[in-house]
Design a protein around this motif. Sequence first.
Motif, PDB file in Angstrom:
ATOM      1  N   SER A 214       0.828  -1.210   0.000  1.00  0.00           N
ATOM      2  CA  SER A 214       0.000   0.000   0.000  1.00  0.00           C
ATOM      3  C   SER A 214       0.859   1.257   0.000  1.00  0.00           C
ATOM      4  O   SER A 214       0.513   2.255  -0.636  1.00  0.00           O
ATOM      5  CB  SER A 214      -0.931   0.003   1.214  1.00  0.00           C
ATOM      6  N   SER A 215       1.972   1.213   0.730  1.00  0.00           N
ATOM      7  CA  SER A 215       2.871   2.370   0.763  1.00  0.00           C
ATOM      8  C   SER A 215       3.434   2.661  -0.631  1.00  0.00           C
ATOM      9  O   SER A 215       3.537   3.821  -1.034  1.00  0.00           O
ATOM     10  CB  SER A 215       4.055   2.124   1.698  1.00  0.00           C
ATOM     11  N   LEU A 216       3.800   1.598  -1.345  1.00  0.00           N
ATOM     12  CA  LEU A 216       4.325   1.803  -2.694  1.00  0.00           C
ATOM     13  C   LEU A 216       3.204   2.259  -3.633  1.00  0.00           C
ATOM     14  O   LEU A 216       3.420   3.087  -4.521  1.00  0.00           O
ATOM     15  CB  LEU A 216       4.974   0.522  -3.224  1.00  0.00           C
ATOM     16  N   SER A 217       2.004   1.740  -3.415  1.00  0.00           N
ATOM     17  CA  SER A 217       0.888   2.097  -4.298  1.00  0.00           C
ATOM     18  C   SER A 217       0.526   3.568  -4.186  1.00  0.00           C
ATOM     19  O   SER A 217       0.181   4.197  -5.181  1.00  0.00           O
ATOM     20  CB  SER A 217      -0.338   1.244  -3.963  1.00  0.00           C
ATOM     21  N   VAL A 218       0.597   4.115  -2.983  1.00  0.00           N
ATOM     22  CA  VAL A 218       0.239   5.525  -2.838  1.00  0.00           C
ATOM     23  C   VAL A 218       1.314   6.401  -3.487  1.00  0.00           C
ATOM     24  O   VAL A 218       1.011   7.429  -4.097  1.00  0.00           O
ATOM     25  CB  VAL A 218      -0.057   5.906  -1.366  1.00  0.00           C
ATOM     26  N   ILE A 219       2.570   5.966  -3.420  1.00  0.00           N
ATOM     27  CA  ILE A 219       3.649   6.697  -4.115  1.00  0.00           C
ATOM     28  C   ILE A 219       3.356   6.749  -5.609  1.00  0.00           C
ATOM     29  O   ILE A 219       3.450   7.793  -6.250  1.00  0.00           O
ATOM     30  CB  ILE A 219       5.015   6.007  -3.866  1.00  0.00           C
ATOM     31  N   TRP A 246       5.036   5.457   6.116  1.00  0.00           N
ATOM     32  CA  TRP A 246       6.090   4.624   5.515  1.00  0.00           C
ATOM     33  C   TRP A 246       6.522   5.147   4.142  1.00  0.00           C
ATOM     34  O   TRP A 246       7.694   5.065   3.792  1.00  0.00           O
ATOM     35  CB  TRP A 246       5.605   3.169   5.448  1.00  0.00           C
ATOM     36  N   SER A 247       5.561   5.684   3.387  1.00  0.00           N
ATOM     37  CA  SER A 247       5.894   6.147   2.028  1.00  0.00           C
ATOM     38  C   SER A 247       6.914   7.279   2.038  1.00  0.00           C
ATOM     39  O   SER A 247       7.780   7.357   1.166  1.00  0.00           O
ATOM     40  CB  SER A 247       4.639   6.645   1.299  1.00  0.00           C
ATOM     41  N   VAL A 248       6.789   8.183   3.012  1.00  0.00           N
ATOM     42  CA  VAL A 248       7.709   9.326   3.056  1.00  0.00           C
ATOM     43  C   VAL A 248       9.142   8.826   3.297  1.00  0.00           C
ATOM     44  O   VAL A 248      10.089   9.333   2.689  1.00  0.00           O
ATOM     45  CB  VAL A 248       7.274  10.357   4.122  1.00  0.00           C
ATOM     46  N   ALA A 249       9.287   7.795   4.119  1.00  0.00           N
ATOM     47  CA  ALA A 249      10.617   7.208   4.333  1.00  0.00           C
ATOM     48  C   ALA A 249      11.121   6.558   3.042  1.00  0.00           C
ATOM     49  O   ALA A 249      12.296   6.682   2.691  1.00  0.00           O
ATOM     50  CB  ALA A 249      10.570   6.180   5.455  1.00  0.00           C
ATOM     51  N   ALA A 250      10.215   5.884   2.335  1.00  0.00           N
ATOM     52  CA  ALA A 250      10.611   5.226   1.078  1.00  0.00           C
ATOM     53  C   ALA A 250      11.142   6.249   0.081  1.00  0.00           C
ATOM     54  O   ALA A 250      12.031   5.951  -0.704  1.00  0.00           O
ATOM     55  CB  ALA A 250       9.420   4.478   0.482  1.00  0.00           C
ATOM     56  N   ARG A 251      10.587   7.465   0.133  1.00  0.00           N
ATOM     57  CA  ARG A 251      10.964   8.504  -0.810  1.00  0.00           C
ATOM     58  C   ARG A 251      12.059   9.425  -0.289  1.00  0.00           C
ATOM     59  O   ARG A 251      12.421  10.396  -0.962  1.00  0.00           O
ATOM     60  CB  ARG A 251       9.727   9.349  -1.150  1.00  0.00           C
ATOM     61  N   GLY A 252      12.573   9.140   0.915  1.00  0.00           N
ATOM     62  CA  GLY A 252      13.605  10.011   1.476  1.00  0.00           C
ATOM     63  C   GLY A 252      13.102  11.421   1.711  1.00  0.00           C
ATOM     64  O   GLY A 252      13.867  12.386   1.625  1.00  0.00           O
ATOM     65  N   GLY A 253      11.816  11.554   2.001  1.00  0.00           N
ATOM     66  CA  GLY A 253      11.211  12.872   2.173  1.00  0.00           C
ATOM     67  C   GLY A 253      11.385  13.445   3.568  1.00  0.00           C
ATOM     68  O   GLY A 253      12.079  12.874   4.413  1.00  0.00           O
TER      69      GLY A 253
ATOM     70  N   LEU B 216       7.854  -2.397 -10.352  1.00  0.00           N
ATOM     71  CA  LEU B 216       7.419  -1.241  -9.562  1.00  0.00           C
ATOM     72  C   LEU B 216       8.620  -0.387  -9.164  1.00  0.00           C
ATOM     73  O   LEU B 216       8.541   0.840  -9.123  1.00  0.00           O
ATOM     74  CB  LEU B 216       6.652  -1.696  -8.314  1.00  0.00           C
ATOM     75  N   SER B 217       9.746  -1.042  -8.894  1.00  0.00           N
ATOM     76  CA  SER B 217      10.941  -0.302  -8.477  1.00  0.00           C
ATOM     77  C   SER B 217      11.459   0.613  -9.573  1.00  0.00           C
ATOM     78  O   SER B 217      11.924   1.717  -9.298  1.00  0.00           O
ATOM     79  CB  SER B 217      12.044  -1.271  -8.053  1.00  0.00           C
ATOM     80  N   VAL B 218      11.391   0.157 -10.811  1.00  0.00           N
ATOM     81  CA  VAL B 218      11.909   1.005 -11.893  1.00  0.00           C
ATOM     82  C   VAL B 218      10.960   2.193 -12.097  1.00  0.00           C
ATOM     83  O   VAL B 218      11.402   3.312 -12.373  1.00  0.00           O
ATOM     84  CB  VAL B 218      12.170   0.199 -13.187  1.00  0.00           C
ATOM     85  N   GLY B 365      24.866   4.772  -7.956  1.00  0.00           N
ATOM     86  CA  GLY B 365      23.712   5.258  -7.211  1.00  0.00           C
ATOM     87  C   GLY B 365      23.280   4.444  -6.014  1.00  0.00           C
ATOM     88  O   GLY B 365      24.086   3.740  -5.402  1.00  0.00           O
ATOM     89  N   VAL B 366      21.989   4.549  -5.690  1.00  0.00           N
ATOM     90  CA  VAL B 366      21.433   3.934  -4.476  1.00  0.00           C
ATOM     91  C   VAL B 366      20.459   2.821  -4.843  1.00  0.00           C
ATOM     92  O   VAL B 366      19.878   2.802  -5.920  1.00  0.00           O
ATOM     93  CB  VAL B 366      20.712   4.986  -3.598  1.00  0.00           C
ATOM     94  N   GLY B 367      20.282   1.884  -3.906  1.00  0.00           N
ATOM     95  CA  GLY B 367      19.472   0.686  -4.145  1.00  0.00           C
ATOM     96  C   GLY B 367      17.997   0.983  -4.355  1.00  0.00           C
ATOM     97  O   GLY B 367      17.463   1.941  -3.797  1.00  0.00           O
ATOM     98  N   ILE B 368      17.351   0.135  -5.142  1.00  0.00           N
ATOM     99  CA  ILE B 368      15.909   0.281  -5.375  1.00  0.00           C
ATOM    100  C   ILE B 368      15.129  -0.163  -4.142  1.00  0.00           C
ATOM    101  O   ILE B 368      15.651  -0.858  -3.265  1.00  0.00           O
ATOM    102  CB  ILE B 368      15.437  -0.563  -6.583  1.00  0.00           C
ATOM    103  N   LEU B 369      13.847   0.223  -4.098  1.00  0.00           N
ATOM    104  CA  LEU B 369      13.001  -0.085  -2.945  1.00  0.00           C
ATOM    105  C   LEU B 369      12.739  -1.583  -2.790  1.00  0.00           C
ATOM    106  O   LEU B 369      12.488  -2.057  -1.686  1.00  0.00           O
ATOM    107  CB  LEU B 369      11.680   0.669  -3.059  1.00  0.00           C
TER     108      LEU B 369
END
Lengths: 567, 567
Positions: A214-219, A246-253, B216-218, B365-369
């Motif tokens: 879900s976190s990836l889906s909202v991104i 969780w999504s904000v962490a995934a995006r380094g936000g 999804l990562s790409v 670069g940095v690793g994918i999610l």
Amino acid sequence: MDNLALCEANNAPLTPITFLKRASECYPNRTSIIYGETRFTWPQTYDRCCRLAASLLSLNIAKNDIVSVLAPNIPAIYEMHFAVPMAGAVLNPINTRLDAKSIAAIFRHAQPKILFVDRNLETLARATLHLLPDEEQRNLLVIFIDEPDRPKRISSNDQLDYEELIRRGEPSSSSAARMFRIQNEHDPISLNYTSGTTSEPKGVVVSHRGVYLSSLSVIMGWEMGKFPVYLWTLPMFHCNGWNLTWSVAARGGTNVCIRHVSAPEIYKNIESHGVTHMCCVPTVLNILLQGNSLDMSQRSKPVQVLTGGSSPPTALVEKVQRLGFEVLHVYGLTEATGAVLFCEWHDEWNRLPEKQKMEMKARQGVGILALADVDVKNKKTQESVPRDGKTMGEIVMKGSSIMKGYLRNPKATSEAFKHGWLHTGDIGVIHPDGHIQIKDRSKDIIISGGENINSIEVENVLYKYKKVLEAAVVAMPHPMWGETPCAFVVLEKRKTGQGDCDDQFMTREGDLIKYCRENLPHFMCPKRVVFMGELPKNGNGKILKHKLRNIAKSLVINDDNTIGIKH
Amino acid sequence: MDNLALCEANNAPLTPITFLKRASECYPNRTSIIYGETRFTWPQTYDRCCRLAASLLSLNIAKNDIVSVLAPNIPAIYEMHFAVPMAGAVLNPINTRLDAKSIAAIFRHAQPKILFVDRNLETLARATLHLLPDEEQRNLLVIFIDEPDRPKRISSNDQLDYEELIRRGEPSSSSAARMFRIQNEHDPISLNYTSGTTSEPKGVVVSHRGVYLSSLSVIMGWEMGKFPVYLWTLPMFHCNGWNLTWSVAARGGTNVCIRHVSAPEIYKNIESHGVTHMCCVPTVLNILLQGNSLDMSQRSKPVQVLTGGSSPPTALVEKVQRLGFEVLHVYGLTEATGAVLFCEWHDEWNRLPEKQKMEMKARQGVGILALADVDVKNKKTQESVPRDGKTMGEIVMKGSSIMKGYLRNPKATSEAFKHGWLHTGDIGVIHPDGHIQIKDRSKDIIISGGENINSIEVENVLYKYKKVLEAAVVAMPHPMWGETPCAFVVLEKRKTGQGDCDDQFMTREGDLIKYCRENLPHFMCPKRVVFMGELPKNGNGKILKHKLRNIAKSLVINDDNTIGIKH
């Protein structure tokens, strides 16, 4: 094709905890959290979460134990979204708008081992504890969260304090290192109550796998690029802030945490920190109108706003967009682990007349990538409705992001999952262009300021009032909250045979509302009680709520909070 | 916390096949594929894939059977990325640049049941089949793919043709409906050979789960929004086109398929179809320089280019960006199911001097999610290197997107996965800002035009030449292909005792190269052979390849294809 075994290198459990470690490694210089004068970087946030997790383990928190938190959007509740599952435990964020009675009901049902409480909510917490049996009180460890800049209060009862736990955590200890590895991605990560009242609290259990997807889906649904500056206008206790925790962490936000949601607070933070994204219920869009528009000469793009909880009125969206916000409408539910339909915009629609454009914007939209399937089905035959924008059916969905089920409620769980789909109870259509639109919400839900109110629970309270013979609660429009409960009540005939006069009704309306406020969270209380000789019913004696809804629609609450009739 | 069981509603296997069904439902009016005059919408592509899958089942394709395809980037190979796994089978896209001998080796190893062949590659396919034993030939069903606009050739041998399979597929049949549901997300979806030579072909098996997460990562790593117009400049036989085959469907984008990658073809398609995204090896960046710059007044944004396979020279990136392209550098490998490191850009870096900026851009670069972890480890101690941008170690990673393993090669599989990590063989550093940079590639790999060449395989062929006593092959710089193989050879002393004169060497160089071209795919053949009295070795007799690499570096191939010495 021979059998290739899974191993540590190629089969890691899907969990959003990896987003935090990754952020600390990939974005070491970026700010993770801003809160007043407080600033953290991602490595600091990772370190604090590891320490807190280690401390939880040292307090004998075991796998699948519940850790509750009662706090507004302060850094601590953000950190707990990682630290609690790192310790193998399950986070239970509690709606701070509930009253003590409702929270006590949650505690009795969830049986948490630890309760973290924001110091400003101490009174509510103590009132709640007071309602628990002695033994349950003793089993619940309460830990207060003090403001970083406030001198720590010393009292004999406050043995433990949040910052102290972080200070003394030793993440390198072997037990900690062991626990930080999630073994099974289907394990629970959070327990989110959909209704917190006396009757039957429903605890939605969501998994690591579910919130990861879900976190990836909202991104992706929101097209949220890297390094967003995210303003926390949506409570984290609402479906884990729609997984943006969780999504904000995934995006380094950067998470901009705020205690209170008001127009000055929002605009101040947008200005100072260059906020790019925020989520909110439509009520907050109203709040935005109370402030100035954004100085777009200072900004490269509008602030992206994700709104949901109920469909935003089109006029409201139009006004807010003119202020410098770009609104995307989503539909979600706690049981589906957050937002599941996104009203994805097609550039061609920009050429439509403004009115039609805004109507497109108010539709619920298309399913997220995490879902295996979304459909609208005839409730009786369970067949898919034609994609004609007209034929109605129930919105159903399936996929790995859906909840595990309701805690200790197998009946409700199997009911929700019958026929192999999650049944939302919402009635909608599918348009030929693939977008789903809700036509009639689940009858018993009233959405007020983004909070779901189960009308049956309000009715149950009303029925307990000794003079009430029958009660039915439906939604009525409200200029600020979107909807608010309106009660229709039939009173017992007085033995004395006196007629019911208007004057008496007025008194009684005040009495009943007062009674409700003593027995329900305030947001759940009817703003209006209408007394009737009898309620409209069908041949089988079923109350015809749609008739009551029509009456309620004609009642409007004016800006000065008086009630009038819509013309 | 009681045990909440998984069920159909909340536990669907992760597979990219769902992206196609979703695209057909959520984006019914959008174009899926453009190829010359051919156009498909997403519902049409979904329908064609369902039909093809049903036809495969009617041909008795069983679960985990291999279906090979030999084709450039035409619509059929795109469709097969969905249709073949829908039938429960495993797609094996073959590098069309290989020679018949190499492809035959793959067939002997993979044992495919069906081979789809682009009509233009008929000669290569027939030469390949010729090399197979009669029984294997009989067991392999060959199906040709004809151009849609070309009159179908009728011959007694061509019983089956691709379009005929699609026409006669009946996706509604019960066996088809049953098979379309993937039961286990860990099941294989594709078999991708990393080297297709006589010696030991290594077939990388990737799973539904792995490519789902990588797709999804790409999308996230590239920040690819909805509705991209994607130009197929990267072969789909390269790691399934770095998973863009599936990502474009997830995004409801348009696939612009092209047969040949040339500057006019690329620029023509960018103009006509408003291409927004493309992937390619750095060699194609060179090709872009042969065309005009884009008319940016007609475009809102530069064309986004993802490049990888080898590190793009900074001067090249700079030149290409000036033409109207935005280059993002990624690092990946077949074993990791595509791109795994993205050189994520920080806006602050725009303020750096141009040279330094381009150096940042050339880092991996940095690793994918999707990865659970990426690290650089000391090869001996297996400890993480300090993040100082200096200390070198091997790049390793783990996560659910990593391959299942090598087909029928448990030794190579366990070697790749030792210590619980996928070992890339590439030597790099981690900078303090978290970005990984490769400092020394795996010694035995030469990357020519984006193709990996295993130098040992070339050496094995050289050793078979009767006069060769010793051979070592290393990379030498090439202006077009980046690198090309350079061979160092020691010949057997002639019995007659005659000295080796330069004149003889010249003849022999031509002989050896000719011999190589008869026994290896052309791109793998050494462009230069250097004869030596003896090869440099250490005390244990190990050939010191770094010394040879230094010699090779001083040799340059001029634009007119002659060889000179670098000054």
